[in-house]
Design an enzyme around this catalytic site. Structure first.
Site, PDB file in Angstrom:
ATOM      1  N   CYS A 177      -3.503   6.881   1.158  1.00 24.18           N
ATOM      2  CA  CYS A 177      -3.600   5.438   0.241  1.00 24.18           C
ATOM      3  C   CYS A 177      -3.240   5.863  -1.230  1.00 24.18           C
ATOM      4  O   CYS A 177      -3.671   5.043  -1.974  1.00 24.18           O
ATOM      5  CB  CYS A 177      -4.852   4.752   0.526  1.00 24.18           C
ATOM      6  SG  CYS A 177      -5.203   4.085   2.366  1.00 24.18           S
ATOM      7  N   GLY A 228      -3.446  -2.642   5.071  1.00 28.62           N
ATOM      8  CA  GLY A 228      -2.076  -2.581   4.380  1.00 28.62           C
ATOM      9  C   GLY A 228      -1.566  -3.902   5.183  1.00 28.62           C
ATOM     10  O   GLY A 228      -1.427  -3.824   6.251  1.00 28.62           O
ATOM     11  N   GLY A 231      -2.000  -4.596   9.237  1.00 29.65           N
ATOM     12  CA  GLY A 231      -3.273  -4.711   9.526  1.00 29.65           C
ATOM     13  C   GLY A 231      -4.030  -3.508   9.095  1.00 29.65           C
ATOM     14  O   GLY A 231      -4.288  -3.208   7.881  1.00 29.65           O
ATOM     15  N   PHE A 232      -4.935  -3.199   9.885  1.00 23.82           N
ATOM     16  CA  PHE A 232      -6.060  -2.291   9.431  1.00 23.82           C
ATOM     17  C   PHE A 232      -6.136  -1.000  10.549  1.00 23.82           C
ATOM     18  O   PHE A 232      -5.631  -1.118  11.696  1.00 23.82           O
ATOM     19  CB  PHE A 232      -7.391  -2.806   9.440  1.00 23.82           C
ATOM     20  CG  PHE A 232      -7.842  -3.416  10.760  1.00 23.82           C
ATOM     21  CD1 PHE A 232      -8.460  -2.543  11.740  1.00 23.82           C
ATOM     22  CD2 PHE A 232      -7.601  -4.870  11.161  1.00 23.82           C
ATOM     23  CE1 PHE A 232      -8.824  -3.037  13.170  1.00 23.82           C
ATOM     24  CE2 PHE A 232      -8.229  -5.165  12.408  1.00 23.82           C
ATOM     25  CZ  PHE A 232      -8.377  -4.354  13.431  1.00 23.82           C
ATOM     26  N   GLY A 239       0.594  -1.045  -0.044  1.00 23.54           N
ATOM     27  CA  GLY A 239       0.074   0.164  -0.130  1.00 23.54           C
ATOM     28  C   GLY A 239       0.748   1.370   0.132  1.00 23.54           C
ATOM     29  O   GLY A 239       1.954   1.282  -0.262  1.00 23.54           O
ATOM     30  N   ASP A 240       0.274   2.348   0.051  1.00 22.17           N
ATOM     31  CA  ASP A 240       0.755   3.598  -0.038  1.00 22.17           C
ATOM     32  C   ASP A 240       1.033   4.206   1.184  1.00 22.17           C
ATOM     33  O   ASP A 240       1.202   3.828   2.159  1.00 22.17           O
ATOM     34  CB  ASP A 240       0.124   4.695  -1.031  1.00 22.17           C
ATOM     35  CG  ASP A 240       1.011   5.585  -1.866  1.00 22.17           C
ATOM     36  OD1 ASP A 240       1.139   6.720  -1.049  1.00 22.17           O
ATOM     37  OD2 ASP A 240       1.170   5.437  -3.008  1.00 22.17           O
ATOM     38  N   ILE A 241       0.508   5.540   1.435  1.00 22.66           N
ATOM     39  CA  ILE A 241       0.622   6.403   2.645  1.00 22.66           C
ATOM     40  C   ILE A 241      -0.486   6.399   3.460  1.00 22.66           C
ATOM     41  O   ILE A 241      -1.715   6.577   2.707  1.00 22.66           O
ATOM     42  CB  ILE A 241       1.256   8.036   2.484  1.00 22.66           C
ATOM     43  CG1 ILE A 241       1.785   8.601   3.494  1.00 22.66           C
ATOM     44  CG2 ILE A 241       0.163   8.630   2.024  1.00 22.66           C
ATOM     45  CD1 ILE A 241       2.647   9.673   3.348  1.00 22.66           C
ATOM     46  N   THR A 242      -0.428   6.509   4.982  1.00 22.36           N
ATOM     47  CA  THR A 242      -1.760   6.649   5.699  1.00 22.36           C
ATOM     48  C   THR A 242      -1.270   7.271   6.956  1.00 22.36           C
ATOM     49  O   THR A 242      -0.096   7.563   7.123  1.00 22.36           O
ATOM     50  CB  THR A 242      -2.303   5.187   6.089  1.00 22.36           C
ATOM     51  OG1 THR A 242      -3.532   5.411   6.361  1.00 22.36           O
ATOM     52  CG2 THR A 242      -1.457   4.306   6.907  1.00 22.36           C
ATOM     53  N   TYR A 243      -2.127   7.409   7.556  1.00 25.72           N
ATOM     54  CA  TYR A 243      -2.038   8.532   8.909  1.00 25.72           C
ATOM     55  C   TYR A 243      -2.417   7.411  10.116  1.00 25.72           C
ATOM     56  O   TYR A 243      -3.577   6.861   9.950  1.00 25.72           O
ATOM     57  CB  TYR A 243      -2.929   9.596   8.935  1.00 25.72           C
ATOM     58  CG  TYR A 243      -3.075  10.218  10.327  1.00 25.72           C
ATOM     59  CD1 TYR A 243      -2.092  10.841  10.883  1.00 25.72           C
ATOM     60  CD2 TYR A 243      -4.573  10.056  10.781  1.00 25.72           C
ATOM     61  CE1 TYR A 243      -2.308  11.440  12.168  1.00 25.72           C
ATOM     62  CE2 TYR A 243      -4.765  10.488  12.128  1.00 25.72           C
ATOM     63  CZ  TYR A 243      -3.831  11.353  12.652  1.00 25.72           C
ATOM     64  OH  TYR A 243      -3.987  11.801  13.960  1.00 25.72           O
TER      65      TYR A 243
END
Length: 237
Positions: free
Chosen positions: A196, A167, A178-179, A96-100
């Site tokens: 994401c 991810g 995980g989530f 996956g990409d970027i997350t917070y």
């Protein structure tokens, strides 16, 4: 599949914990399971050890994480300016990409040997989504999936808003990461990223959808039970 399937899963609630500390903790469990599997490959089936499973819940202080397939350009703030937000930033080994991640968001890290359950990564992801969809329904929030986009979405057939990101990483059928389910999350932190890597859809939270803060411990309890149900696992604390 394992000669003897062990569906017993230990539930661990780490509370509010630094991202790197939680990453190291789950990685230690992950490597422990992989080590057991490595030994088992040298043994006849009747002498093999059961592999363990873990389900970790936690929250993190403000942090942005970029997956191995992510783009640096999806972080919209210069890394040296993150301290002004009280946020940190990590490159990590999930997909996956970027997350917070931040306070008010429930993060789940299942460390499962899928050879105790089934050997299908897509099924694994869809079942995590299903557990979250069932949990949101309890609070009167209808949600679902969007083809080709991982995660759980509110109003997914119209003005889709992402309420849960997923991810994961797997090796030899053992899962990591995980989530992240937005409950009472400060959504303004998402303004500093392209969540994401998806630029044309919004982000939401359970609080935003129901109009008031939601007790996180209640969400934990319901979601924990739903994960146990969809994976047919025997969950213990």
């Amino acid at each position: 599949m394992n000669a003897i399937a062990n569906k017993k899963t230990e539930f661990i609630d780490l509370g509010l914990i630094d991202y790197k500390e939680a990453w190291d903790y789950q990685t230690g469990l992950y490597e422990k399971v992989l080590a057991t599997k490595a030994v088992n490959r040298t043994l006849p089936e009747n002498q093999q050890n059961l592999t363990e499973n873990f389900l970790i819940f936690c929250q993190h202080p403000h942090v942005y994480t970029l997956g191995k397939s992510g783009k640096e350009s999806n972080l919209l703030i210069r890394p040296e300016n993150l301290s002004a937000l009280g946020a940190s930033y990590y490159h990590i080994n999930r997909g996956g990409d970027i997350t917070y991640h931040g306070p008010g968001q429930l993060v789940g890290y299942p460390v499962l040997d899928l050879e105790n359950f089934f050997t299908d990564i897509h099924r694994y992801m869809r079942l995590l989504e299903e557990a979250i969809i069932r949990t949101l329904k309890v609070f009167g929030v209808a949600s679902g999936r969007i083809p080709e986009l991982t995660g759980v979405w509110v109003d997914h057939q119209n003005k889709a808003r992402k309420i849960c990101a997923l991810g994961v990483k797997t090796s030899r059928w053992v899962t990591l990461h995980g989530f992240a389910l937005n409950i009472n999350t400060d959504l303004s932190y998402f303004d500093h990223i392209v969540p994401c890597g998806i630029s044309d859809k919004a982000v939401t939270s359970l609080q935003n959808e129901v109009g008031h803060p939601v007790e996180i411990d209640l969400v934990k309890s319901i979601l924990k039970d739903n994960i146990a149900e969809v994976f047919e696992m025997n969950l213990s604390c």
